[in-house]
Design an enzyme around this catalytic site. Structure first.
Site, PDB file in Angstrom:
ATOM      1  N   SER A 276      44.646  15.017  43.844  1.00  0.00           N
ATOM      2  CA  SER A 276      45.060  14.951  43.404  1.00  0.00           C
ATOM      3  C   SER A 276      46.301  15.774  43.717  1.00  0.00           C
ATOM      4  O   SER A 276      46.185  16.706  44.804  1.00  0.00           O
ATOM      5  CB  SER A 276      45.040  15.161  41.935  1.00  0.00           C
ATOM      6  OG  SER A 276      46.540  14.237  41.204  1.00  0.00           O
ATOM      7  N   ASP A 277      47.308  15.285  44.820  1.00  0.00           N
ATOM      8  CA  ASP A 277      48.518  15.508  45.072  1.00  0.00           C
ATOM      9  C   ASP A 277      49.957  15.202  43.803  1.00  0.00           C
ATOM     10  O   ASP A 277      50.394  13.714  43.190  1.00  0.00           O
ATOM     11  CB  ASP A 277      49.415  15.560  46.162  1.00  0.00           C
ATOM     12  CG  ASP A 277      49.976  16.408  46.969  1.00  0.00           C
ATOM     13  OD1 ASP A 277      49.797  17.884  46.833  1.00  0.00           O
ATOM     14  OD2 ASP A 277      51.237  16.702  46.730  1.00  0.00           O
ATOM     15  N   GLN A 278      51.278  16.091  43.233  1.00  0.00           N
ATOM     16  CA  GLN A 278      52.417  15.423  42.724  1.00  0.00           C
ATOM     17  C   GLN A 278      53.300  15.295  43.868  1.00  0.00           C
ATOM     18  O   GLN A 278      53.293  17.419  43.765  1.00  0.00           O
ATOM     19  CB  GLN A 278      52.283  16.204  41.273  1.00  0.00           C
ATOM     20  CG  GLN A 278      53.993  15.559  41.030  1.00  0.00           C
ATOM     21  CD  GLN A 278      53.632  16.027  39.314  1.00  0.00           C
ATOM     22  OE1 GLN A 278      53.926  17.451  39.335  1.00  0.00           O
ATOM     23  NE2 GLN A 278      53.730  15.475  38.062  1.00  0.00           N
TER      24      GLN A 278
END
Length: 203
Positions: free
Chosen positions: A79-81
């Site tokens: 995941s990445d934001q």
């Protein structure tokens, strides 16, 4: 000697969260699934001209792929934001001065948080990814409000320099999203859907 030839239920595949983020770990724990955490080895530098949404999606998939290469039988979540201010990516500030600058930029503005999640399992030939978008509208913030907030919460490891699940909610006028945990760092509705597709039972 007698052998039991009756079919046996297959054990669920091992699950790894390809992240060292405590926020993502705490979110994934809500699902009640056993999992391990492993740090992906991925260069997070944006590519020239790369849009914030594309950056978040590319990095989430790269993180999942990196860990999955080392554990091909395992289901891996990456995941990445990326915070998006008028098309410009805002990363983790890491230090106080950069957090001040970020919040000054975001004051009175609409900021879109792109939170991407990828699920990869090499043994299953599975590679899926989705992106949740959260639109946030920041209040007009005074210098003293910014300083008080940062000293109280120290959100230097958060994209956009604010924790909506904590005191950072006081900086906002509105949040618009369809996956409530996405702003914290892992969109659980989308994650659950992909994990079910991978054969895990939730709930």
């Amino acid at each position: 000697m007698t052998f039991d030839a009756s079919p046996r239920p297959e054990l669920p595949r091992r699950l790894i969260l390809g992240s060292t983020s405590r926020y993502r770990r705490e979110l994934l724990q809500r699902l009640g699934l056993p999992f391990d955490c492993e740090a992906p080895q991925v260069d997070e530098t944006p590519q020239p001209g790369e849009a914030p949404r594309a950056l978040a999606e590319r990095l989430a998939l790269a993180k999942a792929r990196d860990v999955a290469r080392r554990h091909p039988e395992t289901i891996v979540i990456g995941s990445d934001q990326v915070a998006d201010l008028h098309g410009q990516p805002l990363g983790k500030p890491l230090v106080h001065a950069r957090a001040v600058a970020q919040l000054q930029q975001m004051s009175g503005q609409t900021v879109v948080f792109h939170t991407a999640v990828a699920v990869v399992c090499e043994a299953l030939g599975l590679e899926a990814r989705q992106v949740a978008e959260v639109r946030t509208r920041f209040r007009t913030l005074s210098a003293s409000e910014i300083e008080r907030y940062l000293l109280a919460e120290r959100p230097y490891d958060c994209a956009g320099s604010a924790k909506s699940e904590g005191l950072g909610i006081s900086l906002l006028e509105a949040i618009d999203n369809d996956d409530p945990t996405a702003l914290i760092g892992l969109p659980l509705i989308r994650t659950c859907a992909m994990l079910r597709d991978a054969g895990l039972q939730i709930p």
